[in-house]
Write a protein that holds these residues in place. Sequence first.
Motif, PDB file in Angstrom:
ATOM      1  N   LEU A  88      79.655   8.176   5.513  1.00 23.84           N
ATOM      2  CA  LEU A  88      79.763   6.847   4.908  1.00 23.84           C
ATOM      3  C   LEU A  88      80.257   6.890   3.470  1.00 23.84           C
ATOM      4  CD1 LEU A  88      76.433   5.365   6.269  1.00 23.84           C
ATOM      5  CD2 LEU A  88      78.747   4.711   6.971  1.00 23.84           C
ATOM      6  N   SER A  89      79.929   7.981   2.766  1.00 25.35           N
ATOM      7  CA  SER A  89      80.286   8.099   1.354  1.00 25.35           C
ATOM      8  C   SER A  89      80.644   9.562   1.059  1.00 25.35           C
ATOM      9  CB  SER A  89      79.112   7.642   0.483  1.00 25.35           C
ATOM     10  OG  SER A  89      79.440   7.724  -0.870  1.00 25.35           O
ATOM     11  N   PRO A  90      81.892   9.948   1.331  1.00 24.72           N
ATOM     12  CA  PRO A  90      82.291  11.349   1.178  1.00 24.72           C
ATOM     13  C   PRO A  90      82.092  11.923  -0.229  1.00 24.72           C
ATOM     14  CG  PRO A  90      83.962  10.143   2.393  1.00 24.72           C
ATOM     15  CD  PRO A  90      82.977   9.122   1.861  1.00 24.72           C
ATOM     16  N   GLN A  91      81.956  11.080  -1.236  1.00 26.23           N
ATOM     17  CA  GLN A  91      81.743  11.552  -2.601  1.00 26.23           C
ATOM     18  C   GLN A  91      80.258  11.738  -2.924  1.00 26.23           C
ATOM     19  OE1 GLN A  91      82.728   8.527  -1.719  1.00 26.23           O
ATOM     20  NE2 GLN A  91      81.636   6.999  -2.890  1.00 26.23           N
ATOM     21  N   CYS A  92      79.379  11.586  -1.960  1.00 28.85           N
ATOM     22  CA  CYS A  92      77.933  11.710  -2.165  1.00 28.85           C
ATOM     23  C   CYS A  92      77.568  13.193  -2.313  1.00 28.85           C
ATOM     24  CB  CYS A  92      77.172  11.068  -1.006  1.00 28.85           C
ATOM     25  SG  CYS A  92      75.402  11.004  -1.272  1.00 28.85           S
ATOM     26  N   THR A  93      77.719  13.692  -3.539  1.00 29.99           N
ATOM     27  CA  THR A  93      77.554  15.130  -3.776  1.00 29.99           C
ATOM     28  C   THR A  93      76.145  15.620  -3.486  1.00 29.99           C
ATOM     29  OG1 THR A  93      77.167  14.710  -6.131  1.00 29.99           O
ATOM     30  CG2 THR A  93      79.417  15.264  -5.474  1.00 29.99           C
ATOM     31  N   GLU A  94      75.136  14.811  -3.739  1.00 27.06           N
ATOM     32  CA  GLU A  94      73.756  15.248  -3.453  1.00 27.06           C
ATOM     33  C   GLU A  94      73.572  15.483  -1.956  1.00 27.06           C
ATOM     34  OE1 GLU A  94      71.261  16.094  -5.486  1.00 27.06           O
ATOM     35  OE2 GLU A  94      72.541  15.757  -7.217  1.00 27.06           O
ATOM     36  N   ALA A  95      74.125  14.609  -1.125  1.00 25.99           N
ATOM     37  CA  ALA A  95      74.022  14.793   0.326  1.00 25.99           C
ATOM     38  C   ALA A  95      74.779  16.044   0.754  1.00 25.99           C
ATOM     39  CB  ALA A  95      74.547  13.568   1.067  1.00 25.99           C
ATOM     40  N   ILE A  96      75.927  16.274   0.159  1.00 29.67           N
ATOM     41  CA  ILE A  96      76.714  17.477   0.479  1.00 29.67           C
ATOM     42  C   ILE A  96      75.935  18.729   0.102  1.00 29.67           C
ATOM     43  CG2 ILE A  96      78.803  18.764  -0.113  1.00 29.67           C
ATOM     44  CD1 ILE A  96      80.150  15.953  -0.537  1.00 29.67           C
ATOM     45  N   LEU A  97      75.376  18.733  -1.109  1.00 30.32           N
ATOM     46  CA  LEU A  97      74.601  19.891  -1.555  1.00 30.32           C
ATOM     47  C   LEU A  97      73.361  20.099  -0.694  1.00 30.32           C
ATOM     48  CD1 LEU A  97      74.878  19.420  -5.411  1.00 30.32           C
ATOM     49  CD2 LEU A  97      76.015  21.157  -4.028  1.00 30.32           C
ATOM     50  N   ASN A  98      72.644  19.015  -0.398  1.00 24.64           N
ATOM     51  CA  ASN A  98      71.442  19.139   0.425  1.00 24.64           C
ATOM     52  C   ASN A  98      71.767  19.615   1.834  1.00 24.64           C
ATOM     53  OD1 ASN A  98      69.605  18.440  -1.577  1.00 24.64           O
ATOM     54  ND2 ASN A  98      69.749  16.266  -1.128  1.00 24.64           N
ATOM     55  N   LEU A  99      72.882  19.150   2.397  1.00 19.66           N
ATOM     56  CA  LEU A  99      73.293  19.628   3.713  1.00 19.66           C
ATOM     57  C   LEU A  99      73.631  21.103   3.657  1.00 19.66           C
ATOM     58  CD1 LEU A  99      73.919  19.053   6.682  1.00 19.66           C
ATOM     59  CD2 LEU A  99      76.234  18.400   5.983  1.00 19.66           C
ATOM     60  N   GLY A 100      74.306  21.532   2.595  1.00 17.80           N
ATOM     61  CA  GLY A 100      74.615  22.958   2.429  1.00 17.80           C
ATOM     62  C   GLY A 100      73.362  23.798   2.368  1.00 17.80           C
ATOM     63  N   VAL A 101      72.373  23.352   1.618  1.00 22.90           N
ATOM     64  CA  VAL A 101      71.111  24.084   1.533  1.00 22.90           C
ATOM     65  C   VAL A 101      70.441  24.117   2.886  1.00 22.90           C
ATOM     66  CG1 VAL A 101      68.781  24.046   0.539  1.00 22.90           C
ATOM     67  CG2 VAL A 101      70.763  23.616  -0.930  1.00 22.90           C
ATOM     68  N   LEU A 102      70.407  22.980   3.563  1.00 26.61           N
ATOM     69  CA  LEU A 102      69.797  22.906   4.891  1.00 26.61           C
ATOM     70  C   LEU A 102      70.462  23.897   5.850  1.00 26.61           C
ATOM     71  CD1 LEU A 102      68.795  19.784   6.869  1.00 26.61           C
ATOM     72  CD2 LEU A 102      70.322  21.427   7.900  1.00 26.61           C
ATOM     73  N   LEU A 103      71.774  23.910   5.888  1.00 25.93           N
ATOM     74  CA  LEU A 103      72.500  24.746   6.839  1.00 25.93           C
ATOM     75  C   LEU A 103      72.337  26.238   6.523  1.00 25.93           C
ATOM     76  CD1 LEU A 103      75.738  22.628   7.312  1.00 25.93           C
ATOM     77  CD2 LEU A 103      73.815  22.875   8.904  1.00 25.93           C
ATOM     78  N   THR A 104      72.222  26.579   5.255  1.00 26.56           N
ATOM     79  CA  THR A 104      72.082  28.001   4.907  1.00 26.56           C
ATOM     80  C   THR A 104      70.645  28.504   5.017  1.00 26.56           C
ATOM     81  OG1 THR A 104      71.909  27.500   2.551  1.00 26.56           O
ATOM     82  CG2 THR A 104      74.110  28.044   3.404  1.00 26.56           C
ATOM     83  N   THR A 105      69.672  27.608   4.929  1.00 28.26           N
ATOM     84  CA  THR A 105      68.275  28.046   4.977  1.00 28.26           C
ATOM     85  C   THR A 105      67.621  27.871   6.325  1.00 28.26           C
ATOM     86  OG1 THR A 105      67.445  25.917   4.186  1.00 28.26           O
ATOM     87  CG2 THR A 105      67.896  27.605   2.522  1.00 28.26           C
ATOM     88  N   SER A 106      68.217  27.109   7.218  1.00 35.85           N
ATOM     89  CA  SER A 106      67.561  26.828   8.499  1.00 35.85           C
ATOM     90  C   SER A 106      68.032  27.725   9.629  1.00 35.85           C
ATOM     91  CB  SER A 106      67.768  25.363   8.872  1.00 35.85           C
ATOM     92  OG  SER A 106      69.132  25.092   9.097  1.00 35.85           O
ATOM     93  N   LYS A 107      68.777  28.750   9.308  1.00 42.34           N
ATOM     94  CA  LYS A 107      69.270  29.662  10.370  1.00 42.34           C
ATOM     95  C   LYS A 107      68.246  30.700  10.711  1.00 42.34           C
ATOM     96  CE  LYS A 107      74.065  28.956   9.507  1.00 42.34           C
ATOM     97  NZ  LYS A 107      75.366  29.482   9.415  1.00 42.34           N
TER      98      LYS A 107
END
Length: 107
Positions: A88-107
């Motif tokens: 919905l908001s591709p410039q939402c950097t906090e969501a991008i960063l949080n998704l990155g953390v989620l994807l790297t820590t939940s494996k």
Amino acid sequence: MTANAGDILSSDAAPDGKAARQHAADAACLRGIRALESGDKTTALHAFNETLAIDPYHPDAHANLGYLHFNRGNVIDAEIHLRRAIELSPQCTEAILNLGVLLTTSK
């Protein structure tokens, strides 16, 4: 978190129609942000869900729900909301960063 309390409402005037719904969604999201800032995650969760009931396309509500779900260990819902916020908001950097953390820590 993705937005500060002051970022959500730019006007105190209550508009009509579609704008009134957006105003109500923004107000609910603001309540969620304030609750999250004060550590009241349960109230924040309810406020962000209320926001999405009014406006299912509210990127800040999705991003903040993603953040809350991630911190509660609910990785599936966190990923869904974070991805939706980014869609919905591709410039939402906090969501991008949080998704990155989620994807790297939940494996």
